[in-house]
Design a protein around this motif. Structure first.
Motif, PDB file in Angstrom:
ATOM      1  N   PHE A   1       0.837  -1.205   0.000  1.00 59.33           N
ATOM      2  CA  PHE A   1       0.000   0.000   0.000  1.00 59.33           C
ATOM      3  C   PHE A   1       0.874   1.257   0.000  1.00 59.33           C
ATOM      4  O   PHE A   1       2.033   1.227   0.392  1.00 59.33           O
ATOM      5  N   SER A   2       0.293   2.367  -0.416  1.00 61.59           N
ATOM      6  CA  SER A   2       1.031   3.628  -0.429  1.00 61.59           C
ATOM      7  C   SER A   2       0.910   4.377   0.897  1.00 61.59           C
ATOM      8  O   SER A   2       1.697   5.279   1.171  1.00 61.59           O
ATOM      9  N   LEU A   3      -0.066   4.005   1.724  1.00 61.96           N
ATOM     10  CA  LEU A   3      -0.290   4.640   3.014  1.00 61.96           C
ATOM     11  C   LEU A   3      -1.061   3.667   3.898  1.00 61.96           C
ATOM     12  O   LEU A   3      -1.956   2.973   3.420  1.00 61.96           O
ATOM     13  N   VAL A   4      -0.712   3.618   5.193  1.00 60.17           N
ATOM     14  CA  VAL A   4      -1.419   2.779   6.158  1.00 60.17           C
ATOM     15  C   VAL A   4      -1.895   3.676   7.293  1.00 60.17           C
ATOM     16  O   VAL A   4      -1.098   4.434   7.870  1.00 60.17           O
ATOM     17  N   ILE A   5      -3.178   3.607   7.599  1.00 58.96           N
ATOM     18  CA  ILE A   5      -3.767   4.386   8.692  1.00 58.96           C
ATOM     19  C   ILE A   5      -4.394   3.409   9.677  1.00 58.96           C
ATOM     20  O   ILE A   5      -5.130   2.513   9.264  1.00 58.96           O
ATOM     21  N   THR A   6      -4.114   3.591  10.962  1.00 53.22           N
ATOM     22  CA  THR A   6      -4.728   2.745  11.987  1.00 53.22           C
ATOM     23  C   THR A   6      -5.525   3.610  12.955  1.00 53.22           C
ATOM     24  O   THR A   6      -5.221   4.784  13.150  1.00 53.22           O
TER      25      THR A   6
END
Length: 138
Positions: free
Chosen positions: A94-99
């Motif tokens: 992925f290009s970005l991971v948000i949690t």
């Protein structure tokens, strides 16, 4: 983009990215919709969503905001995904991971995985409780 958790906060973050057209997102969350979720998340179908996977219920409503955005739901647990080399590669793709409100041990594993790979995506960690929140970017 990978968003981990289909909570009200996470889906609100996604809303603000879907509206301008982020392209593609995957919502990863194994949780089933509780009555509390149905009462505070605009991207669930109220009582109809109770007992169903939160991710699967939220994706169609998020996609309605912008028909050019592709969304996918994944109901696997992040712990299980991170336990395999294939899963680790999938997260790094992925290009970005948000949690959002991720359990500390799992967050540390994810953080380490993404930190060790200089070509890996940035990690945005959001924690909230009521009106209090904090976030950081790795």
């Amino acid at each position: 983009m990978l968003v981990i958790a289909a909570s009200a906060t996470a889906t609100s973050i996604l809303k603000n990215l879907v509206l301008p057209g982020i392209g593609h997102f995957t919502l990863l969350d194994p949780a089933l919709t509780s009555p509390a979720d149905a009462g505070n998340n605009f991207f669930l179908n109220a009582r109809e969503s109770i007992g169903k996977p939160r991710a699967s219920e939220a994706v169609p409503l998020l996609q309605e905001l912008n028909e050019s955005v592709d969304g996918a739901a994944d109901v696997r647990a992040l712990k299980d995904v991170l336990a395999t080399p294939e899963g680790q590669d999938w997260v790094r793709s992925f290009s970005l991971v948000i949690t959002h409100n991720l359990e500390q041990n799992t967050l540390e594993t994810l953080s380490k995985l993404l930190w060790e790979d200089v070509t890996g995506p940035p990690l945005i960690v959001v924690r909230s409780s009521g009106f209090l929140a904090d976030f950081y970017i790795q």
